[in-house]
Design an enzyme around this catalytic site. Structure first.
Site: not given
Ligand code: GLC
Length: 533
Positions: A104, A206, A269, A331-332
């Site tokens: 990541d 991310d 993402e 995980h979100d």
């Molecule tokens: C992304 C991650 C998430 C995190 C956010 C801030 O969306 O997947 O878990 O809280 O970024 O870094």
């Protein structure tokens, strides 16, 4: 850039990505938190599942305000997870099994404990001041603009010592970097090289679409559809704080760097509507990320008509050279089985693994983990703790993997940082391995089927009209034609489409039986029609 031809698709087009949330996979040192040695100890499980790559959520030194998405050193390993010895051992073990490893990469923000930020906030004249986004108060003495953090509250935090605000799109412990500053870009390139030189096969980036903000920091417009039932972030449309044109040049630079290392992959993402989402592929001459994550199976209602539209619109939005991808859990996001029930979670697995595009599978979904009850005093997710009435907590998707019926589900000898799924004594890896009808066996058989039939991975895709509540499509490759029919209803549905010809059932969400043109409740099938002679 050389484009692979039909016969030699890159691994990330053919393959399946498996997301591991390191805190919750396997603890090896009895502190209740998963670690790298734990992951290595469970690699045979991952390999036997039949996936191709592992993506690890952040493993870097971090105060863990956002569980690792607040990075304090991009080129280190948090002692909670291990050290470089454990990392090097893990990556060799991953590669020895023919798997790939993605890390990541969290470029939008650091931890407020990162030495760069400590320097930046130490004085206005510090050379790293401009590595972050500092602004004077607005004319009325308040915050510089109306931007709202994704976790609620203003995106601006006042720094008493130097008399300015800094920007944070997430927690105030996660100050946003200033990617307009070439020194930041250079420092982050060095980070990417550091890990590529160590052998990683790519990165999941991310919140990539957040990386650059509008230069003039105008107020974001109000969202006319906002209600207090949704997150505070959504009060505003993030027009000026995300998805700025300049971000695409940065994403292309990251791609150039990664391409120097041969076949590596970038997953981004990105949450945006199709027409803006697809721009993150770049162009054939100036490519950006290989796979801009597509979350539409998570975001849309579980209805055949809706999904038919979603799939068609997404396919239509892809540039000619763009390879699709689908994500079912993370995980979100809430667990798929919690959202649509276990029977439909099997249908969802079949959909994920037979659509055109690289699937990303989230740890534990292969066991059908559903809703988990987390006592309020054990909730840890900062997003939930800041907005506790919305029911958006992410802890319930982050619970430890249940491996067996031993103490703490075989995850740890100590009490785990989050409790395991309520039904772990029945729903765990060992129990499911012993049960041929389990979700785990179902996932393994689907993954094996996908590997055995390239039509399911790299084949063409044609949507069929299907009956009410039925999603149906054909995947074809090299003379083989496979039909996928999925009943999204919990009642039987007739499926006229298939009355002619005798189909061989290659996979079923229920017990395999000859196909007679009817789909049982919650039934999904992969069919092969006899080749014409
Ligand atoms: C992304 C991650 C998430 C995190 C956010 C801030 O969306 O997947 O878990 O809280 O970024 O870094």
């Amino acid at each position: 850039m050389r484009m692979a031809n039909e016969g030699e698709k890159p691994w990330w087009e053919r393959g399946v990505i498996y997301q591991i949330y390191p805190r919750s996979f396997q603890d090896s040192n009895g502190d209740g938190v998963g670690d790298l040695a734990g992951i290595e100890a469970r690699l045979d499980y991952v390999a036997a599942l039949g996936v191709d790559a592992i993506w690890l959520s952040p493993i870097f030194p971090s105060p863990m305000a956002d569980f690792g998405y607040d990075v304090a050193d991009y080129c280190g390993i948090d002692p909670l997870f291990g050290d470089f010895k454990a990392f090097d051992s893990l990556i060799s073990a991953v590669h020895a099994r023919g798997l790939k490893l993605l890390l990541d990469f969290v470029p939008n923000h650091t931890s407020d404990q990162h030495p760069w930020f400590l320097e930046s906030r130490s004085a206005r004249r510090n050379p790293k001041r401009d590595w972050y986004i500092w602004r004077d108060p607005s004319a009325d003495g308040g915050v510089p603009n109306n931007w709202i953090s994704d976790f609620g509250g203003s995106s601006w935090e006042w720094d008493e010592a130097t008399g300015q605000y800094y920007l944070h799109a997430f927690l105030k412990n996660q100050p946003d970097l200033n990617w307009r500053n070439p020194e930041v870009r250079e420092a982050m390139s060095a980070v990417l090289r550091f890990w590529l030189d160590r052998g990683v096969d790519g990165f999941r980036i991310d919140v990539l679409w957040h990386i650059v903000k509008h230069e003039a920091f105008p107020d974001n417009p109000l969202n006319p559809d906002w209600t207090p039932k949704i997150t505070e972030r959504d009060r505003l449309l993030q027009i000026f704080s995300t998805d700025q044109p300049e971000a695409h040049a940065i994403s292309a630079q990251i791609r150039d760097l990664v391409d120097e290392y041969g076949e590596r992959v970038l997953v981004g993402e990105i949450f945006l509507p199709n027409e803006r989402h697809s721009r993150w592929y770049g162009t054939p001459e100036r490519p950006q990320v290989h796979l801009p994550f597509n979350f539409q199976l998570i975001e849309n209602a579980w209805e055949a008509e809706r999904l038919r539209e979603v799939i068609a619109d997404y396919e239509a939005s892809l540039p000619d050279f763009g390879w699709p991808n689908w994500v079912l859990g993370s995980h979100d996001a809430p667990r798929i089985a919690a959202r649509i029930g276990e029977a439909q979670a099997r249908v969802a697995a079949m959909l994920l693994l037979t659509l055109r595009g690289t699937p990303t599978l989230y740890q534990g979904d292969e066991l059908g983990i559903g809703e988990v009850t987390i006592p309020p005093e054990r909730m840890r997710d900062p997003q939930h703790l800041r907005q506790p009435t919305l029911g958006i907590g992410r802890d319930r998707s982050r619970t430890p993997m249940p491996w067996n019926t031993r103490v703490n589900a075989g995850f740890s000898t100590a009490e785990p940082w989050l409790p395991p799924n309520d039904d772990w004594k029945k729903r765990n890896v060992a129990t499911q391995l012993a049960d041929p009808g389990s979700m785990l066996h179902f996932y393994r058989s689907l993954l094996a089927l996908r590997r055995a039939h390239p039509a399911l991975s790299v084949g063409s895709f044609r949507m069929l009209s299907g009956a009410r509540d039925v999603l149906a499509y054909v995947r074809e490759h090299d003379g083989e034609s496979l039909w996928v029919v999925l009943n999204l209803a919990s009642e039987a549905r007739r499926c006229e489409l298939f009355q002619e010809g005798v189909a061989e059932v290659l996979a079923s969400t229920l017990a395999t039986r000859p196909f007679d043109g009817t789909l049982m409740a919650d039934e999904g099938l992969v069919l092969r029609y006899g080749r014409e002679t």
